[in-house]
Design a protein around this motif. Structure first.
Motif, mmCIF file in Angstrom:
data_model
loop_
_atom_site.group_PDB
_atom_site.id
_atom_site.type_symbol
_atom_site.label_atom_id
_atom_site.label_comp_id
_atom_site.label_asym_id
_atom_site.label_seq_id
_atom_site.Cartn_x
_atom_site.Cartn_y
_atom_site.Cartn_z
ATOM 1 N N LEU A 1 82.417 51.186 -10.560
ATOM 2 C CA LEU A 1 81.666 49.988 -10.181
ATOM 3 C C LEU A 1 81.665 49.805 -8.673
ATOM 4 O O LEU A 1 80.588 49.619 -8.057
ATOM 5 C CB LEU A 1 82.278 48.763 -10.859
ATOM 6 C CG LEU A 1 81.778 47.395 -10.374
ATOM 7 C CD1 LEU A 1 80.305 47.222 -10.689
ATOM 8 C CD2 LEU A 1 82.606 46.265 -10.989
ATOM 9 N N ILE B 1 74.962 45.791 -14.492
ATOM 10 C CA ILE B 1 75.982 46.753 -14.887
ATOM 11 C C ILE B 1 76.786 46.165 -16.036
ATOM 12 O O ILE B 1 77.333 45.054 -15.928
ATOM 13 C CB ILE B 1 76.907 47.099 -13.701
ATOM 14 C CG1 ILE B 1 76.096 47.799 -12.603
ATOM 15 C CG2 ILE B 1 78.059 47.988 -14.159
ATOM 16 C CD1 ILE B 1 76.895 48.131 -11.360
ATOM 17 N N VAL C 1 77.073 41.860 -13.013
ATOM 18 C CA VAL C 1 78.020 42.651 -13.798
ATOM 19 C C VAL C 1 78.445 41.824 -15.012
ATOM 20 O O VAL C 1 78.816 40.656 -14.868
ATOM 21 C CB VAL C 1 79.255 43.041 -12.961
ATOM 22 C CG1 VAL C 1 80.252 43.820 -13.799
ATOM 23 C CG2 VAL C 1 78.829 43.843 -11.734
ATOM 24 N N PHE D 1 79.962 46.376 -17.577
ATOM 25 C CA PHE D 1 81.314 46.912 -17.382
ATOM 26 C C PHE D 1 81.929 47.257 -18.734
ATOM 27 O O PHE D 1 82.629 48.263 -18.868
ATOM 28 C CB PHE D 1 82.174 45.882 -16.643
ATOM 29 C CG PHE D 1 83.434 46.437 -16.070
ATOM 30 C CD1 PHE D 1 83.453 47.009 -14.813
ATOM 31 C CD2 PHE D 1 84.622 46.396 -16.783
ATOM 32 C CE1 PHE D 1 84.620 47.526 -14.271
ATOM 33 C CE2 PHE D 1 85.801 46.911 -16.256
ATOM 34 C CZ PHE D 1 85.799 47.480 -14.995
#
Length: 487
Positions: free
Chosen positions: A337, A419, A351, A421
């Motif tokens: 990341l 994103i 995220v 995670f």
């Protein structure tokens, strides 16, 4: 004369003059208004005849000033307000597209729609408005970012403009009620409502938990509430205190009904609906990303012969979003990341993680390593969440880390990357997450980290999308250790 001097010394000149008027005393007694207008004397009173003789005499009605009055300064004329006309909003008909002009909407509403730059309806808007503007109940299924919020707001505003408010009405009696599951979604809906009502004179209010109760109450007591947007819990607080009465609700909207089911809000929603007029006397609109059996059962209880609008899931994920999945060990996720964001210079990234503690740890590590990041979860106070969203919208915050509950309903243009995670446990949440990017025709990218603990979610996500997403191995340089910026 000596007697007069003695009296003056004993009582003062002004009091003696009242008892023994001199030759310059005014011939009439001043009224109360004139006395109140007189300025208080600030200079000492003359104590001698000489001083009295040389002192300037104030003008009296018998002694007008010789000076000509100063001419009044003319105010600069205000620029004329140019009246807006529907002819100013020109949208050419296009085959296969529905214009807002094709519906009978008030000019004030059309003016706001023009300001927002919406010439044509989205599919959900075109279909829903065809029913709701005719007064019918409706159930709509559509993914986030399809324009469903504007669809029900336009319907509400039209209803309130066409029907005059009751003559006898208390401040805490809204005419339209919108219930949404999260504070962020309530704030977003209210913002959209304010944009659409700015020329109408309608008042929009919000009730959400986590914000100052007394401040919200003062807003309620200051003016009539036309459109109320609220989370279930805070609305019940006001209702049970007797500050809000729902017996005049003409239109009720339940947004993201599936999410309210998941979050356990339905008992509260039932209590709220019992305070509103019977379903035969109000218009009810229900929206959900999915039509589960539970959602449809609720719709049957709360609506009357509803029209069902369903946007097919062919575009369940926007074609403007480029999707990637990296197969990566859990221990390497943070390094991946950080290096992705830092190496590529991304400026507006969202995220997602599944749990609040994960969100907090990711945000803390990013800040420690010099990345301007903030978190959005249920643990963050509401006033700080709103400030965080504004900072992210304005580009002051580079990375926003959020849970699904906090991230749902966030409509911010310009998010370049999403994103994951951790992969979501519910496939629909994947669609909502990646829908934060690629909005308004822009291109976007989503990158998901599939580790040993969450990769089993991939098959159900691919089944929902109707396609396979190939897993990639991240380049070695993206897995290098993070250089500590601060101790």
């Amino acid at each position: 004369m000596t007697v007069l001097k003695a009296l003056k010394k004993m009582f003062g000149k002004s009091e003696v003059e009242q008892l023994v008027p001199g030759p310059s005393a005014p011939a009439h007694s001043p009224s109360r208004a004139e006395v109140q207008k007189k300025p208080q004397r600030t200079t000492p009173v003359a104590n001698t005849e000489k001083d009295a003789a040389t002192a300037p005499v104030a003008p009296t009605p018998e002694q007008p000033r010789n000076e000509a009055p100063k001419p009044r300064r003319e105010r600069a004329p205000k620029p004329p307000v140019v009246a807006w006309k529907l002819e100013d909003f020109v949208v050419e008909p296009q085959e296969g597209k529905t214009r807002f002009h094709d519906f009978k909407l008030a000019p004030e509403l059309m003016h706001a729609i023009q300001d927002l730059g919406f010439p044509y309806c989205t599919p959900i808007q075109a279909q829903v408005l065809g029913f709701t503007l005719a007064g019918k109940d409706a159930i709509g299924r559509a993914q986030t970012g399809t324009g469903k919020t504007a669809a029900f707001l336009i319907s509400i505003i039209t209803q309130l403009l066409q029907t005059p408010p009751p003559k006898e009405r208390y401040m805490g009696e809204p005419r339209a009620l919108i219930i949404a599951p999260t504070r962020e979604l309530v704030v977003q809906i209210a913002k959209d409502a304010a944009d659409l009502t700015k020329y109408t004179g309608l008042n929009v209010m919000t009730f959400v938990g986590g914000m100052d109760f007394d401040k919200q109450l003062k807003h309620l007591e200051a003016r009539h509430c036309d459109i109320l947007v609220a989370t279930p819990g805070r609305l019940l607080d006001f209702n049970q205190r007797g500050d809000v009465h729902l017996d005049m609700v003409e239109v009720m909207v339940l947004d993201e009904a599936d999410r309210m089911l998941d979050m356990g809000f339905i008992p509260q929603v039932r209590q709220i609906i019992r305070q509103t007029p019977p379903k035969s006397e109000r218009q009810t609109l229900l929206f959900s990303a999915t039509f589960t059996e539970d959602v449809m059962n609720l719709a049957k209880q709360w609506t009357t012969d509803p029209s069902i609008v369903e946007i097919e899931a062919l575009n369940v994920a926007s074609e403007n979003v480029e999707q990637h999945i990296y197969a990566v060990a859990g221990a390497d996720k943070y390094k991946l990341l950080y290096n992705l964001v830092n190496d590529n210079g991304w400026e507006r990234v969202m995220v997602f993680a599944n749990r609040k503690d994960e969100v907090r740890r990711i945000e803390e590590r990013l800040v420690r390593d010099g990345v301007n990041a903030a978190q959005l979860s249920g643990d963050v106070p509401q006033h700080k969440r709103i400030k965080t969203l504004e900072g992210f919208r304005e580009g002051k915050i580079r990375v926003l880390v959020a849970t699904d509950v906090a991230g749902r309903g966030i409509h911010i243009d310009g998010i370049s990357h999403v994103i994951n995670f951790t992969l979501p446990e519910v496939p629909d949440d994947y669609v909502h997450r990646i829908g934060r990017t690629g909005r308004a025709g822009a291109e976007g990218v989503s990158i998901s980290f599939a580790g040993e603990d969450d990769s089993y979610q991939l098959p159900s996500i691919e089944a929902l999308l109707g396609k396979k997403i190939s897993c990639e191995t991240p380049p070695t340089h993206l897995l290098r250790p993070v250089e500590r910026k601060r101790p």
